[in-house]
Design a protein around this motif. Structure first.
Motif, PDB file in Angstrom:
ATOM      1  N   GLY A  22      11.260   1.998  -1.634  1.00  0.00           N
ATOM      2  CA  GLY A  22       9.834   1.688  -1.808  1.00  0.00           C
ATOM      3  C   GLY A  22       9.001   2.415  -0.757  1.00  0.00           C
ATOM      4  O   GLY A  22       7.950   2.984  -1.052  1.00  0.00           O
ATOM      5  N   LYS A  47       2.774  -3.110  -2.553  1.00  0.00           N
ATOM      6  CA  LYS A  47       3.689  -2.974  -3.697  1.00  0.00           C
ATOM      7  C   LYS A  47       4.936  -3.823  -3.444  1.00  0.00           C
ATOM      8  O   LYS A  47       5.313  -4.054  -2.285  1.00  0.00           O
ATOM      9  CB  LYS A  47       4.107  -1.509  -3.886  1.00  0.00           C
ATOM     10  N   VAL A  68       9.130  -4.796  -4.256  1.00  0.00           N
ATOM     11  CA  VAL A  68      10.458  -4.321  -4.686  1.00  0.00           C
ATOM     12  C   VAL A  68      11.346  -5.554  -4.859  1.00  0.00           C
ATOM     13  O   VAL A  68      11.051  -6.629  -4.302  1.00  0.00           O
ATOM     14  CB  VAL A  68      11.086  -3.339  -3.654  1.00  0.00           C
ATOM     15  N   VAL A  80       5.232  -2.618   1.670  1.00  0.00           N
ATOM     16  CA  VAL A  80       6.251  -2.872   0.653  1.00  0.00           C
ATOM     17  C   VAL A  80       6.816  -4.268   0.916  1.00  0.00           C
ATOM     18  O   VAL A  80       7.250  -4.565   2.033  1.00  0.00           O
ATOM     19  CB  VAL A  80       7.399  -1.839   0.712  1.00  0.00           C
TER      20      VAL A  80
END
Ligand code: DLZ
Length: 162
Positions: free
Chosen positions: A69, A58, A60, A25
């Motif tokens: 996340g 990913k 955030v 994340v």
């Protein structure tokens, strides 16, 4: 106090990452820094044997959102470890303290709640130069440190489960 180079590790004591699945994340705040942390983490994971398709990245908005996340990864995927990457730079207000405390506590809680390695790859610095120094600069890359810490923790968990 001397600062250890964050990118240095003993290759011989590293587990083989082949077969491990890792979630990352990345906070979008201070992206010049966090993007470099993410690049370092991904490259290190690959060097240590983790397959491309087993690395899920990913984003955030900010470091404060890293905890949630991470929770999404823990709830909705089958990753073996989660790396949280962020950079919080001291400003004029106490915002810094609240974000740092929030994400540090959040990461600790995720480790315990999910019995899963959740790695704290968050730089907390006084200024941007200190952050850049630790994102591929003179002190190495905290993303590398987060990557090998994740693999070591997955290997530890696997060895105790058997
Ligand atoms: C608001 C804020 C500030 C002032 N500084 C940082 C920072 O240095 N690093 C970081 O990752 N995020 C920062 N943020 C954003 C918060 O993490 C968060 O995204 C917002 O407070 C919204 O919850």
């Amino acid at each position: 106090m001397a600062t250890r180079n964050l990118s240095e590790y003993d290759r011989n004591s590293m587990p083989d990452g082949n077969g491990m699945k890792i979630g990352i994340v990345v906070s979008e705040w201070n992206y010049e820094v966090t993007g470099a942390l993410a690049d370092g983490a991904v490259e290190s994971l690959k060097k240590l044997g983790v397959r491309d398709e087993d690395i899920l990245v990913k984003h955030v908005p900010g470091s404060f959102e890293l905890t949630l996340g991470g929770q999404f990864f823990a709830e909705y995927t089958d990753v073996n470890a989660i790396i949280l990457l962020g950079c919080v730079i001291q400003g004029e207000t106490r915002h810094f303290d609240f974000i740092c405390q929030g994400v540090a506590k959040g990461a600790t809680d995720l480790n315990i709640k999910y019995n899963l390695p959740v790695i704290f790859g968050v730089l907390t610095t006084e200024n941007q130069q200190q952050a850049l120094d630790r994102a591929g600069g003179k002190h190495g890359n905290k993303g590398d440190e987060a990557a090998y810490t994740a693999l070591k923790m997955v290997a530890l968990q696997t060895s105790l489960r058997r």
